[in-house]
Structures are given as C-alpha cells and as structure tokens.
Design a protein around this motif. Structure first.
Motif, PDB file in Angstrom:
ATOM      1  N   GLN A 137       0.886  -1.160   0.000  1.00 28.00           N
ATOM      2  CA  GLN A 137       0.000   0.000   0.000  1.00 28.00           C
ATOM      3  C   GLN A 137       0.926   1.213   0.000  1.00 28.00           C
ATOM      4  OE1 GLN A 137      -3.705   0.208   1.473  1.00 28.00           O
ATOM      5  NE2 GLN A 137      -3.741  -1.597   0.164  1.00 28.00           N
ATOM      6  N   ILE A 138       0.487   2.298  -0.607  1.00 24.51           N
ATOM      7  CA  ILE A 138       1.382   3.451  -0.686  1.00 24.51           C
ATOM      8  C   ILE A 138       0.756   4.686  -0.048  1.00 24.51           C
ATOM      9  CG2 ILE A 138       2.565   5.053  -2.265  1.00 24.51           C
ATOM     10  CD1 ILE A 138       2.845   2.708  -4.206  1.00 24.51           C
ATOM     11  N   ILE A 139       1.524   5.309   0.842  1.00 17.44           N
ATOM     12  CA  ILE A 139       1.165   6.631   1.356  1.00 17.44           C
ATOM     13  C   ILE A 139       2.159   7.601   0.736  1.00 17.44           C
ATOM     14  CG2 ILE A 139       1.013   8.123   3.396  1.00 17.44           C
ATOM     15  CD1 ILE A 139       0.575   5.563   5.068  1.00 17.44           C
ATOM     16  N   HIS A 140       1.667   8.621   0.084  1.00 21.02           N
ATOM     17  CA  HIS A 140       2.592   9.588  -0.528  1.00 21.02           C
ATOM     18  C   HIS A 140       2.382  10.957   0.118  1.00 21.02           C
ATOM     19  CE1 HIS A 140       4.511  11.296  -4.498  1.00 21.02           C
ATOM     20  NE2 HIS A 140       5.214  11.584  -3.406  1.00 21.02           N
ATOM     21  N   ILE A 141       3.454  11.485   0.715  1.00 17.59           N
ATOM     22  CA  ILE A 141       3.402  12.810   1.338  1.00 17.59           C
ATOM     23  C   ILE A 141       4.286  13.739   0.527  1.00 17.59           C
ATOM     24  CG2 ILE A 141       3.728  14.105   3.477  1.00 17.59           C
ATOM     25  CD1 ILE A 141       4.173  11.184   4.757  1.00 17.59           C
ATOM     26  N   ASP A 142       3.711  14.809  -0.005  1.00 22.90           N
ATOM     27  CA  ASP A 142       4.532  15.809  -0.684  1.00 22.90           C
ATOM     28  C   ASP A 142       3.806  17.138  -0.649  1.00 22.90           C
ATOM     29  OD1 ASP A 142       7.152  15.390  -2.711  1.00 22.90           O
ATOM     30  OD2 ASP A 142       6.082  17.292  -2.933  1.00 22.90           O
ATOM     31  N   ILE A 143       4.577  18.207  -0.562  1.00 20.80           N
ATOM     32  CA  ILE A 143       3.974  19.530  -0.516  1.00 20.80           C
ATOM     33  C   ILE A 143       3.548  19.992  -1.909  1.00 20.80           C
ATOM     34  CG2 ILE A 143       6.082  20.910  -0.775  1.00 20.80           C
ATOM     35  CD1 ILE A 143       4.792  22.480   1.786  1.00 20.80           C
ATOM     36  N   ASP A 144       4.062  19.315  -2.922  1.00 24.44           N
ATOM     37  CA  ASP A 144       3.703  19.639  -4.300  1.00 24.44           C
ATOM     38  C   ASP A 144       2.611  18.668  -4.755  1.00 24.44           C
ATOM     39  OD1 ASP A 144       3.439  20.017  -6.983  1.00 24.44           O
ATOM     40  OD2 ASP A 144       5.581  19.894  -7.442  1.00 24.44           O
ATOM     41  N   ALA A 145       1.372  19.162  -4.816  1.00 26.04           N
ATOM     42  CA  ALA A 145       0.229  18.299  -5.148  1.00 26.04           C
ATOM     43  C   ALA A 145       0.414  17.605  -6.485  1.00 26.04           C
ATOM     44  CB  ALA A 145      -1.052  19.124  -5.158  1.00 26.04           C
ATOM     45  N   SER A 146       1.113  18.258  -7.406  1.00 26.71           N
ATOM     46  CA  SER A 146       1.232  17.670  -8.740  1.00 26.71           C
ATOM     47  C   SER A 146       2.154  16.451  -8.750  1.00 26.71           C
ATOM     48  CB  SER A 146       1.705  18.719  -9.747  1.00 26.71           C
ATOM     49  OG  SER A 146       3.032  19.095  -9.472  1.00 26.71           O
ATOM     50  N   GLU A 147       2.864  16.194  -7.667  1.00 26.83           N
ATOM     51  CA  GLU A 147       3.662  14.968  -7.591  1.00 26.83           C
ATOM     52  C   GLU A 147       2.827  13.768  -7.148  1.00 26.83           C
ATOM     53  OE1 GLU A 147       6.424  14.363  -8.798  1.00 26.83           O
ATOM     54  OE2 GLU A 147       7.181  16.375  -9.154  1.00 26.83           O
ATOM     55  N   LEU A 148       1.684  14.043  -6.508  1.00 25.59           N
ATOM     56  CA  LEU A 148       0.863  12.964  -5.969  1.00 25.59           C
ATOM     57  C   LEU A 148       0.104  12.312  -7.119  1.00 25.59           C
ATOM     58  CD1 LEU A 148      -0.480  14.970  -2.879  1.00 25.59           C
ATOM     59  CD2 LEU A 148       1.487  13.413  -2.954  1.00 25.59           C
ATOM     60  N   GLY A 149       0.406  11.073  -7.367  1.00 25.43           N
ATOM     61  CA  GLY A 149      -0.263  10.373  -8.448  1.00 25.43           C
ATOM     62  C   GLY A 149       0.328  10.644  -9.816  1.00 25.43           C
ATOM     63  N   LYS A 150       1.419  11.379  -9.889  1.00 23.90           N
ATOM     64  CA  LYS A 150       2.032  11.666 -11.198  1.00 23.90           C
ATOM     65  C   LYS A 150       2.576  10.397 -11.835  1.00 23.90           C
ATOM     66  CE  LYS A 150       6.271  13.306 -11.790  1.00 23.90           C
ATOM     67  NZ  LYS A 150       7.455  14.170 -11.687  1.00 23.90           N
ATOM     68  N   ILE A 151       3.266   9.589 -11.022  1.00 25.12           N
ATOM     69  CA  ILE A 151       3.897   8.370 -11.530  1.00 25.12           C
ATOM     70  C   ILE A 151       3.155   7.132 -11.047  1.00 25.12           C
ATOM     71  CG2 ILE A 151       6.043   7.005 -11.531  1.00 25.12           C
ATOM     72  CD1 ILE A 151       6.450   9.636 -12.965  1.00 25.12           C
TER      73      ILE A 151
END
Lengths: 553, 106
Positions: free
Chosen positions: A294-308
C-alpha cells in the motif's frame, strides 16, 4: 523622499532580504547592478563562467536552505546560467538568478547580446519575470524570494532591462522582504488514516528523498522510524537525513542500490513515500516497484501525488508537519520480526565495497577520506561513477552535508557547488569528489577557488574515461565502446598548479594514506588526482527500464 | 513538439474544457502553452479574452487528457499566474461556436 535607480532598488531589496553574498559575472547589460553593488556591503564572488556562478549560488542555497542569488548579463550570460537554473529546478533548490537585459526599446530587435531570457527560462524555473519598470522591482524582488522559498522550493529568474536598471524613481516605503508562504493545512482525517495504515502494516518502509531535507524533517523521521522500527531507504537527494550507520537505514534505493535495499522494498507491505517524486532512477520499472505495498505519498507539491504511481493515501502537506502529527498520535506497537527480516537480508545481500583499505580504489578512496578527516566534511560530487560510489559508501550523517546534482545529473556541478558550500560554511572542510570527465566541465572555477582561498579539496577519480558511459556500453551495447575513452589525459595537477592551487598525484606517492591525511586536514584548496582502473564499474546496477529486482552484479 | 489550435474533432466526447482565470501580462500564454508541450499533454484548443480592465484574462482550454486529467489541473494550479482552474459547466463542443464564427467571417 529619496530617489533610487532600478539597480539601487534591486540591491537595497536584496540587502533587506538578508543576502550577504552574490556569485556572478558582469557584462554590458548588468553594469548598473554592479555599479549599485559598489556601494553595498554585499560581497560579490566573481565566477569565471556564469554556469559556475549559478552552481556557486546553488552550493550556498543547498547548504543554508535559504535562497541564494547569482548575477549574469544578457545573451550569453543568460544562456550560460541555464544549466545551473535547470539543475535547481530538478532538485528543488531556491536559486534566484538575476540577469541583465538589453534596454526595453531594443527588445525584439536582435540587439547585441540580446536573447529571450524569459522565453528560454520559462520551462526550467518555478517562475520568471521580465521587469518592465523600476517601480515593478519593488513587487517582483520580494515576490521572487517568496516563490523560490515557498512550498516546494525552486529557481526564479528576474530579467531586468538596462533602462529599468537606470530608471530613477522616488521610493518612500520599502516592501517587506519576501517570506515563505504559510504551510498548507493538514486534514486530521488523513493523519488518522495514515496512523491506521501504519499500525496495520506488517512490513512498513520509509522511502524518503530531498523533501525531507528541504522540510527539515530528518529529526522527526528518525524518531518515528526508531519508535516503530520502520526501515528507511533514501533517494540520492535524501542522503544524510538518516545517519549512514543507523541500523534502520537501508542506504540508497534504485539503480545502484545495495541488493538488500531493493529486496526490502520488494518485500514491504506499506511504502511511506515522504518528500519523493518516484523518479525512474529510484523506482526502476514503476509497475513492478513495491508490488505488495500500500502506498502513502506525502509531498507539498500536489502535482507529484499520483504523477507516476497512484497512492492509496495522498497527503498534500509539509512532510515534517505530517510526521510530527503522526508521531504524536501513534500508539505504541508491539515489536515485529520485520527488522530481523531486514537484518537477515542485509547479511545475505550486502553492498560489496571491495578495496576498502586501498585509496587507489574507488571505495577505498571514499572510505579512507571519511576516516582520515578530523571533522565531518560537506561532500559535493560531480556526475558519474564516482558519484554513485560516493552515494553508496560515504558515511553521510546529517542533512545538507551532501550536495549532488540529482535530477538533472549535471557534470560540472561539483567544483562550483563546493565553492558555494565553503562560502556558506567557511570553517568546515568541503570535499569535492569528482571524475576526470566531470572536473574539466567548469575547471575554470579553480580560479575562483584560488582567489577565495577556500577550504575545498578536490579528489579526482581519474580513469581516463567517461566512466558511466563506458560501463553502459560494456553492459548494454555489447562492449562497443564508443567515444567513452579519453586518448589524451591532461595533467590535472599541472592544471591545478597553473591556477595557483596545490596538487598531488596519488599514484606517485609512496605513502598515499599519509599524504591524504595531511592534505585533507590542512586549510585551503587542493586538488588530488587518483588514478582508478578503468575496469572498475559501479555495482549492483539495475539496467535502465528494468525492474529493481533485476540487478546486475 | 507542435501544438496547433486544431479544428475540433468530429467527436469531442473525450474532450474537456477547462476555464482558467489568469493574470494578464505578456508571457502568460507562453507559460500555459509551454506546460502542455513540455509535459506532452494534449491541448486541442485555446480561447483567451481579457477582462477586469485588462488585469486578468479568462482562458478556455479544450484538452483531451482523460487519464492525466487531474495531473493537468494540478500542474496548472501550481503556476504563479494561474488564479483559478475550473472544469465544470461548459459544453466541450462550446468552442465550435467560435469556429463557426471564424468560418463565417473568413
């Protein structure tokens, strides 16, 4: 009410911003800025090529975490800055590049040294400006600093035509310095969900990157990791966030990871991706990256979430805030056998660092350098085999200790970045580990280094090849070695001495370790040439495009 | 990479129209178009009209990016000169009206 020229306004605003050092090169279109600088307490470091100036400023910014400024003139000044700006964009470095431009009336006429700096820097900046009036500077400069340092940091270009620099206007009120924007609010429900996922996981694993460094999250990361025994794998950009010898630290993941690191990722059932962007060098074939997790992705740049890769839980937030909130809410959890599984993997599939005692072999040079240094150094690298060996083996132990060109992979980064690092931290030793291919790119900055007499030691691993090119041709092009070998190898020690920097060739020294020890701990600059056998390759290696479990070597 | 303002496809079922409010200054259009070309997003049409006394512009983008739609929006929202991004309430075929107009005045 006093009047100021645009150039004076610029310098005044930089002073108010707390800038005390600028790296740059003057030229026709930015002379008014330099004239205003003449009256300022800001120190200017004269680079010998604008790309050098850009990377010196990057060195400052990477070590301090604050925006740093470089100057260049129009035309070739701006085009020469481009590589350093693009590099800052890829690695999220707050760089402010201020360029002179031909006078407004000449824009669009193909004037001498005219280039469309705005157009050229558009895809490689976080934002860019072409300033139309001196008045506009009062808004643009603080805004540039705000943008560069807010959220995910990045470079900003401010292009200022010469007539704007000379235009006089009255100024009665100075704007407040630009500050980072407030951090985004975090939804409590997301934190609750993250806590639940972490509690439920049997084999959780942190995948961390440069975002941890940028957000100053290393301390809470370590706390969380220790409390729940969550192992941590880092990208190239995240190295230093966890002490290298920490039992829960797995080193770098991806293309040149130790086997056990990639195998641990393969086995994890919860991947906490924190301040990372799922770069191809880290993930290998994305579809097969952490297949069970399962993946939790934390980033301040929303455009990185789900990009790859589509995560199961996205947190658009400051990673330090998230980890702190999770740490607060997390109940204690009974110990699992996951850490012992990791330890077993580490035992069975370790990173093999041959020649650890021999300073004429890659790992030996790196490990002996670390051992012989009397205090912990800042490490910069160029790009290639030497960079990967250093990333694998150098004991990096604290954030901002490690300066390397990650995303853009710019050969020529090492020397000027080391100069910037030494300017930011004059009392610390700075070691630039380079290669004989990379060091020639921006070799002119040895003049800057000599002039500033900084505490920078350049170690050149010299195999008379573009080593990583040679390695790929050997491994993936049936050994058809093409354009990878240098038939002429310049005498780097003579070149260095020519710039006024002492130099040694470790091949010609009877007791190389003694010399290393002396030189590394002496103040001032020095270059050491270390012959490395061209047969040495970086292993393990995941072939480009392959899954991370398909490692060679 | 070319990015023509192409004639509408006969079927526009996969197209969406995004409505952007942006700052109006020279270079904004380059920023938007540059984003689409460098990230290889499909941009089928653009209409742009200034408002608010020329301070801002409204921009309609007809895009064909079902799989990466959210990515496109997030990348647009990230741009300094983009004030709002909306994607509802506009018929994807709406731009045909503009084409009809251009055809009529040709």
């Amino acid at each position: 009410m006093s009047t100021y020229t645009g150039a004076q306004i610029l310098i005044k605003l930089l002073e108010r911003q707390g800038i005390d050092l600028i790296a740059g090169m003057p030229g026709g279109a930015n002379l008014p800025m330099y004239d205003a600088l003449y009256d300022s307490a800001i120190r200017h470091v004269l680079a010998r090529h604008e790309q050098g100036a850009g990377f010196i400023a990057q060195g400052l910014a990477r070590v301090s975490g604050k925006p740093a400024v470089c100057f260049g003139t129009s035309g070739p000044g701006a085009t020469n800055l481009i590589t350093a700006i693009a590099d800052a964009r890829m690695d999220s470095i707050p760089l402010i590049a201020i360029t002179g431009q031909v006078p407004t009336s000449l824009i669009g006429t193909d004037a001498f040294q005219e280039i469309d700096t705005y157009g050229l820097t558009l895809p490689i900046t976080k934002h860019n400006f072409l300033v139309r009036s001196a008045e506009e500077l009062l808004d643009v400069i603080p805004t540039a600093f705000r943008i560069a340092s807010s959220g995910r940091p990045g470079p900003v270009v401010v292009d200022i035509p010469k007539d704007v620099q000379t235009e006089s206007i009255p100024v009665s009120n100075w704007p407040d310095p630009g500050q980072p924007a407030p951090l985004p609010k975090i939804e409590a429900s997301h934190i609750d969900r993250m806590v639940k996922m972490v509690i439920a996981a049997k084999r959780p694993l942190f995948y961390i990157g440069g975002g941890i460094i940028a957000a100053d999250a290393a301390a809470v990361l370590r706390q969380l990791s220790e409390r729940l025994s969550i192992p941590v794998a880092s990208t190239l950009m995240g190295l230093g966030a966890m002490p290298s010898d920490h039992p829960l630290f797995l080193g770098m993941l991806g293309m040149h990871a130790a086997r056990y690191t990639n195998m641990a990722l393969e086995a994890c059932d919860l991947l906490i991706a924190a301040g990372v962007r799922f770069d191809d060098r880290a993930t290998g074939k994305v579809a097969q990256f952490c297949p069970e997790a399962q993946i939790i992705h934390i980033d301040i740049d929303a455009s990185e979430l789900g990009k790859i890769k589509q995560p199961h839980l996205c947190l658009e937030a400051d990673v330090r805030c998230v980890l702190e909130m999770v740490e607060e809410r997390l109940p204690d959890k009974p110990p699992s056998n996951w850490p012992s599984q990791i330890a077993e993997l580490r035992r069975q599939y370790p990173l093999v660092t041959a020649g650890e005692d021999n300073p004429l072999q890659p790992y030996g040079l790196i490990l002996q350098t670390a051992r012989l240094l009397e205090e912990e150094a800042i490490i910069t690298t160029d790009v290639g085999q030497h960079q990967m060996w250093t990333a694998q083996a150098y004991p990096l132990n604290y954030p901002r200790q490690w300066l390397t060109s990650g995303g853009l992979g710019t050969m020529g980064f090492g020397v000027p970045a080391a100069i910037g690092a030494a300017l930011a931290e004059p009392t610390k030793p700075v070691i630039c580990i380079s290669g004989d291919g990379s060091v020639l790119i921006n070799i002119q900055e040895l003049a800057t280094l000599a002039e500033e007499n900084l505490n920078v030691k350049i170690l050149v691993m010299n195999n008379a090849h573009l080593g990583l090119v040679k390695q790929q041709q050997e491994l993936f092009y049936n050994g058809r070695k093409c354009a990878a070998e240098f038939n002429i190898s310049p005498d780097l020690t003579a070149i260095s001495r020519g710039f006024g920097i002492p130099a040694y060739n470790l091949a010609h020294i009877e007791a190389p370790l003694d010399l290393l020890k002396t030189v590394l701990n002496e103040p001032g600059p020095c270059l050491i040439n270390i012959p490395i056998a061209p047969e040495e390759n970086v292993f393990p290696m995941v072939p480009p495009g392959a899954a991370n479990h398909e490692m060679i070597g | 990479m070319t990015m023509p303002i192409s004639a509408p496809h006969t079927s526009t079922t996969h197209s969406t129209i995004l409505t952007l409010t942006v700052n109006n200054h020279a270079g904004v259009m380059s920023h938007i178009c540059g984003l689409f070309s460098r990230r290889a997003y499909n941009l089928e049409g653009i209409l742009c009209v200034p408002f608010d006394n020329g301070q801002r512009s409204r921009m309609w983008l007809r895009i064909n990016e079902q799989d990466r739609f959210q990515q496109v929006c997030r990348q647009l929202e990230k741009m300094e000169d983009v004030i709002t991004v909306e994607c509802e309430g506009i018929d994807p075929d709406g731009m045909n009206t503009a084409l009809t107009y251009f055809n009529g005045t040709r």
